[in-house]
Design a protein around this motif. Structure first.
Motif, short mmCIF file in Angstrom:
data_model
loop_
_atom_site.label_atom_id
_atom_site.label_comp_id
_atom_site.label_asym_id
_atom_site.label_seq_id
_atom_site.Cartn_x
_atom_site.Cartn_y
_atom_site.Cartn_z
N ASN A 76 -3.14 -3.88 63.78
CA ASN A 76 -1.86 -3.89 63.54
C ASN A 76 -1.76 -3.45 62.05
O ASN A 76 -1.14 -2.56 61.70
CB ASN A 76 -1.05 -4.91 63.73
CG ASN A 76 -0.52 -5.07 65.27
OD1 ASN A 76 -1.07 -4.02 65.86
ND2 ASN A 76 -0.41 -6.28 65.81
N ARG B 131 -0.51 -0.23 59.78
CA ARG B 131 0.60 -0.02 58.95
C ARG B 131 -0.07 0.69 57.89
O ARG B 131 0.90 1.79 57.21
CB ARG B 131 0.77 -1.48 58.65
CG ARG B 131 1.85 -2.25 59.55
CD ARG B 131 2.07 -3.62 58.94
NE ARG B 131 2.77 -4.43 59.80
CZ ARG B 131 2.29 -5.55 60.67
NH1 ARG B 131 1.19 -5.65 60.41
NH2 ARG B 131 2.92 -6.03 61.32
N ALA C 191 0.03 4.47 59.02
CA ALA C 191 1.48 4.97 59.36
C ALA C 191 2.03 5.23 57.85
O ALA C 191 2.85 6.13 57.53
CB ALA C 191 2.19 4.08 59.98
N GLU C 192 1.62 4.46 56.79
CA GLU C 192 2.37 4.57 55.56
C GLU C 192 2.02 5.79 54.83
O GLU C 192 2.82 6.35 54.16
CB GLU C 192 1.85 3.28 54.77
CG GLU C 192 2.70 3.22 53.55
CD GLU C 192 2.30 2.01 52.63
OE1 GLU C 192 2.89 1.95 51.29
OE2 GLU C 192 1.55 1.13 52.97
N ASP D 194 4.31 8.33 56.31
CA ASP D 194 5.46 7.91 56.11
C ASP D 194 6.31 7.44 57.49
O ASP D 194 7.30 8.22 57.85
CB ASP D 194 6.28 8.84 55.21
CG ASP D 194 7.54 8.39 54.75
OD1 ASP D 194 7.93 7.22 54.66
OD2 ASP D 194 8.73 9.21 54.49
N VAL D 195 5.46 7.35 58.45
CA VAL D 195 6.16 6.91 59.78
C VAL D 195 6.20 5.31 60.18
O VAL D 195 5.36 4.63 59.45
CB VAL D 195 5.46 7.81 60.88
CG1 VAL D 195 5.50 9.14 60.56
CG2 VAL D 195 4.10 7.14 60.88
N LYS D 196 6.55 4.88 61.03
CA LYS D 196 6.64 3.51 61.63
C LYS D 196 5.37 3.42 62.47
O LYS D 196 5.39 4.04 63.66
CB LYS D 196 7.89 2.84 62.22
CG LYS D 196 8.87 2.64 61.20
CD LYS D 196 9.93 1.72 61.59
CE LYS D 196 11.07 1.19 60.73
NZ LYS D 196 12.02 0.52 61.44
N PRO D 197 4.49 2.47 62.54
CA PRO D 197 3.61 2.19 63.69
C PRO D 197 4.12 1.47 64.71
O PRO D 197 5.03 0.93 64.79
CB PRO D 197 2.66 1.34 62.97
CG PRO D 197 3.38 0.47 61.85
CD PRO D 197 4.32 1.33 61.59
N LEU E 239 6.20 -9.25 65.69
CA LEU E 239 7.34 -8.50 65.44
C LEU E 239 8.36 -9.78 65.26
O LEU E 239 9.21 -9.65 64.07
CB LEU E 239 7.91 -7.57 66.58
CG LEU E 239 7.18 -6.53 66.88
CD1 LEU E 239 7.51 -5.81 68.10
CD2 LEU E 239 7.43 -5.44 65.75
#
Length: 577
Positions: free
Chosen positions: A110, A114, A117-118, A121-124, A132
């Motif tokens: 995870n 992250r 994804a950063e 510029d998206v959410k994993p 969560l």
């Protein structure tokens, strides 16, 4: 989450290269694998996706597939068995629009998702409930923390999600700043300590990397002594952040053996960094321990070992410097396809590249993100000094040569400088020579096997040695009937030497002796042809040409397509007496 192994990125088409390279910018050291025939500009090509993926998974390599998640799941299904041992596995969309962690929750998948994804510029697409709702992953602590009892974590997390309160003992900002229901009277406990403790079912134990072990001087059986000292002090090995020492001790194998046994890095201090502490009467080991932690060391039965505990997690990367490394590499005569896997790994790991601009340009994308130190091709001594000085400061330097670095190239220049100037700070450097395909090997392979029997190499450059020595060697090689590889045959300032070499050879060889001229090997404009010795002139070659002159036994084979093979037989004909 700490990845001890660099990730492998696998792609199936050329459209994925851009996304893969962007991932590598946030994961330096990652290796790009591409499907042969459909991708170019990759680090390693493969022909069988399934076999390659499963083999890397079994090796424990974190895997990033730029493909559909289903392909990864179906391919890895036969080898998925123990979630505590599996490496992180992620699927990334071809355009970077989705990052999906699939396997390796205990390996930090995870956190890895992250980071990737950063970059886009998206959410994993993280679906782990605990991650969560609690704002942290108890099963996969951040760098600097080790979970002692992961088998108890699943029930612990379930109880927390069901409403249980947690009593936090010790300091860990990643826990205190999370969404954990922290209450001093909680039925569950999280203990953060560098000391040996016996975990219980309702208690998770995290060992922070707060212990610094300093070593100076030779120590008998240090690999056994250090764990014993930790046990005597009731300290946990998992809390050791690193092995620290004066830079003068960097060559001591005991230091690196202990670090390897504990799976921690080594860091070193220069004399200037320890001078103040040494002037106060501390031993070198004590001074290194204090410099690493800012606290006084514990008592130790050995003057050459000191143990100290920092008030917070130690990041070794911010303390002292690593042992400097200097790799002298040969890229082969051309670009990436000519490089050995060892050379490619060195180039990926190096921080600095030193070399002639033309050779650095041949590296291509492997030079991305590196500090380039370019110089003229004739400034070999200055280049070697620069490389050694950079390495002495803790950098990982690659001195780049074409061909093989030990054949008329930079390996000799580096060792000459080490021998001539012998600066004390160079003594701590780990120097390694990585061979490459030589120009004479590449030339021979391109036209057959002219080096199939005894041969020698002679440089026609008289800049570093007199022509009289060169002429003597050509004569001796000709008389001995060696095949001869001529390096540096002609330059703008040197033209007559090749003609003189031909004249010497014609005293011992027939005019029709095969001569191979190979220019720009492995590069655009490559030419390889065979001529007769009597046709060899200075206009035939330049500094990018390697010349192979056959022996009296060397033969040619003319083919129907007009091409020629050149080879030297392995067997000589013996007359019976």
């Amino acid at each position: 989450m700490i990845m001890n192994v660099a990730p492998a990125i696998l792609i199936l088409g050329q459209n994925s290269v851009t996304v893969a390279r962007k991932i590598i910018t946030v994961l330096p050291g990652a290796t790009l694998y591409g499907l042969e025939g459909r991708t170019s500009g990759v680090d390693i090509s493969f022909t069988n996706f399934g076999e390659t993926l499963r083999e890397l998974f079994v090796q424990g390599r974190p895997l990033i597939g730029i493909c559909a998640a289903g392909i990864l799941i179906r391919t890895l299904a036969p080898v998925i068995s123990d979630k505590r041992q599996e490496p992180p596995v992620l699927a990334v969309a071809e355009d970077g629009s989705a990052v999906v962690p699939l396997l390796g929750g205990l390996g930090g998948v995870n956190d890895l998702a992250r980071r990737i994804a950063e970059a886009f510029d998206v959410k994993p697409a993280i679906t782990t409930t605990g991650d969560l709702r609690l704002g942290t992953t108890l099963l996969s602590p951040p760098p600097g923390y080790h979970l002692a009892n992961p088998d108890d974590a699943k029930k612990f997390i379930s109880d927390v999600l069901a409403g249980a309160q947690v009593n936090l003992e010790g300091i860990a900002p990643w826990l205190s700043d999370s969404k954990l229901p922290i209450d001093p009277k909680g039925d569950l406990t999280i203990q953060v300590t560098e000391h040996l403790v016996a975990p219980t079912a309702n208690c998770l134990v995290y060992h922070p990397a707060t212990i610094a072990i300093a070593i100076s001087g030779m120590i008998d059986d240090a690999v056994a002594l250090v764990p014993q000292l930790l046990a005597d002090a009731k300290l946990e090995k998992a809390s050791v952040a690193g092995i620290f020492a004066p830079i003068t001790a960097a060559v001591d194998p005991a230091i690196h053996a202990v670090a390897s046994a504990l799976k921690v890095p080594t860091r070193f201090f220069t004399p200037n960094q320890l001078e103040s502490l040494l002037s106060q009467g501390y031993s070198p080991a004590q001074a290194a321990a204090i410099a690493a932690t800012g606290t006084s060391p514990l008592s130790s039965p050995s003057a050459n070992i000191a143990i100290a505990i920092a008030p917070q997690v130690i990041d070794p990367n911010t303390i002292g410097q690593p042992r400097g490394r200097l790799a002298i590499i040969g890229t082969g005569p051309g670009g990436s396809p000519w490089m050995s896997p060892e050379v490619k790994e060195i180039l990926k790991s190096a921080t600095d590249l030193v070399g002639y601009k033309t050779y650095l340009d041949l590296i291509g994308s492997l030079a991305d993100g590196k500090q380039r130190h370019e110089s003229d091709n004739r400034e070999e001594e200055a280049r070697a000094k620069m490389a050694l000085d950079l390495a002495a400061s803790g950098r990982y330097v690659a001195v780049v040569s074409s061909g093989d670095p030990g054949i008329y190239a930079m390996a000799t220049a580096v060792f000459e400088v080490c021998d001539r100037y012998a600066k004390p700070e160079w003594d701590s450097i780990d120097i390694h020579v990585a061979p490459g395909i030589s120009a004479m090997q590449a030339a021979a392979a391109a036209i057959g096997a002219p080096l199939g029997h005894d041969f020698c190499a002679i440089s026609l450059s008289d800049i570093l040695k007199p022509w009289s020595a060169i002429a003597q060697r050509i004569t001796a090689a000709a008389e001995a009937d060696f095949v001869i590889a001529f390096y540096n045959p002609v330059s703008k300032e040197r033209t007559w030497q090749l003609a003189e070499a031909r004249n010497i050879l014609l005293r011992h060889r027939t005019p029709d002796t095969p001569v191979v001229l190979a220019r720009n090997l492995g590069r655009p404009g490559q030419t390889v042809k065979a001529i007769a010795l009597e046709q060899l002139t200075p206009a035939s070659a330049d500094m990018r040409t390697i010349i192979l002159v056959g022996s009296t036994k060397t033969r040619t084979i003319k083919r129907r397509d007009g091409n020629i093979w050149v080879y030297t037989p392995r067997r000589y004909t013996h007359k019976k007496i």
